[in-house]
Design a protein around this motif. Structure first.
Motif: not given
Length: 208
Positions: A108-123
Motif C-alpha cells: 500500500w505504501i507505493a500507491s498511497f497518496d502522501w500529498d493528500e492524506e496520512y494512513p490510519d493509525t491502525e495501519i
C-alpha cells in the motif's frame, strides 16, 4: 591477522585522528562499554531461547558491549532488545524467527497518496509493529528512527538488515559484493570507511 588485534588497531588509528572522522561519527567517543562475561551472555541466551551469532558473541565478550560504531553507535545487548522508537518501548521477541528473507515493504505504501492524506493509525501501528523484526537485535540507531538489525533467529541469522520503516522504506538486507554481510563484516567495513576518509584528509593536507 587476529580479528581482535585487527579491530583494536583500527580503533586506535581512528581515535588518534578523531578530528578527521566523518561528520556523523564525530559525536561519538571512540570507546566501548565493558565486555560481557561468558556467564552473562549464556544467561541472556537461555532467557531468550536463542544462541547469538558467533562473531557478535566474540565482539561483546572481547571488544565491548556496545559503543563506537555505525550510525549513532552500537547499543548494548540489554538495550538492543527494546524498540526505542515506539511509544511503549516494547521488547522484541527474540525467541521467534525473523519472518523475512528478501526485501520487504507493504504494497500500500507505493500507491498511497502522501500529498493528500496520512494512513490510519491502525495501519501505521501494524506496519511498525515489532512482529516484523522478531528474532532481531536492534543494534544501532541510524537516524530518524531507522535502525540496523542483527538477525539472531531464523534463516537470516547472523546477517545485518536495515530497518527503514520509520521512513516507510521497509526492511532491506545489507549487502557487500553481492552477498549478505555478517556483524563483523559490517563493523569492519564501517571502520575501514572511516580510515579511508582519514587517510584522504591526511593526503589532502600534505598536498595543499
Amino acid at each position: 591477522m587476529n580479528r581482535k588485534k585487527e579491530i583494536l588497531e583500527k580503533l586506535a588509528f581512528i581515535k588518534s585522528h578523531k578530528e578527521l572522522v566523518s561528520f556523523g561519527v564525530k559525536e561519538q567517543e571512540v570507546s566501548h562499554n565493558p565486555c560481557l562475561s561468558e556467564a552473562e551472555i549464556a544467561a541472556f541466551e537461555r532467557k531468550h531461547s536463542i544462541t547469538l551469532p558467533d562473531d557478535y558473541r566474540f565482539f561483546i565478550s572481547e571488544i565491548g558491549n556496545g559503543g563506537f560504531g555505525p550510525g549513532h553507535g552500537l547499543l548494548p545487548l540489554n538495550k538492543a532488545i527494546v524498540d526505542f522508537k515506539l511509544r511503549d518501548k516494547p521488547n522484541i521477541s527474540l525467541n521467534k524467527e525473523f519472518p523475512y528473507q528478501d526485501d520487504w515493504n507493504e504494497e500500500w505504501i507505493a500507491s498511497f497518496d502522501w500529498d493528500e492524506e496520512y494512513p490510519d493509525t491502525e495501519i501505521v501501528d501494524a506496519y511498525i509493529s515489532t512482529a516484523h523484526i522478531a528474532g532481531c537485535l536492534q543494534i544501532s540507531h541510524f537516524g530518524h528512527g531507522c535502525t540496523f538489525l542483527l538477525v539472531v533467529n531464523g534463516n537470516e541469522k547472523g546477517h545485518i538488515w536495515f530497518d527503514g520503516r520509520a521512513d516507510y522504506s521497509g526492511l532491506i538486507p545489507k549487502m557487500k559484493d553481492g552477498h549478505r554481510i555478517s556483524f563483523i563484516e559490517w563493523y569492519v567495513t564501517f571502520l575501514d570507511m572511516e580510515i579511508e576518509n582519514i587517510n584522504k584528509s591526511l593526503t589532502n593536507s600534505t598536498t595543499d
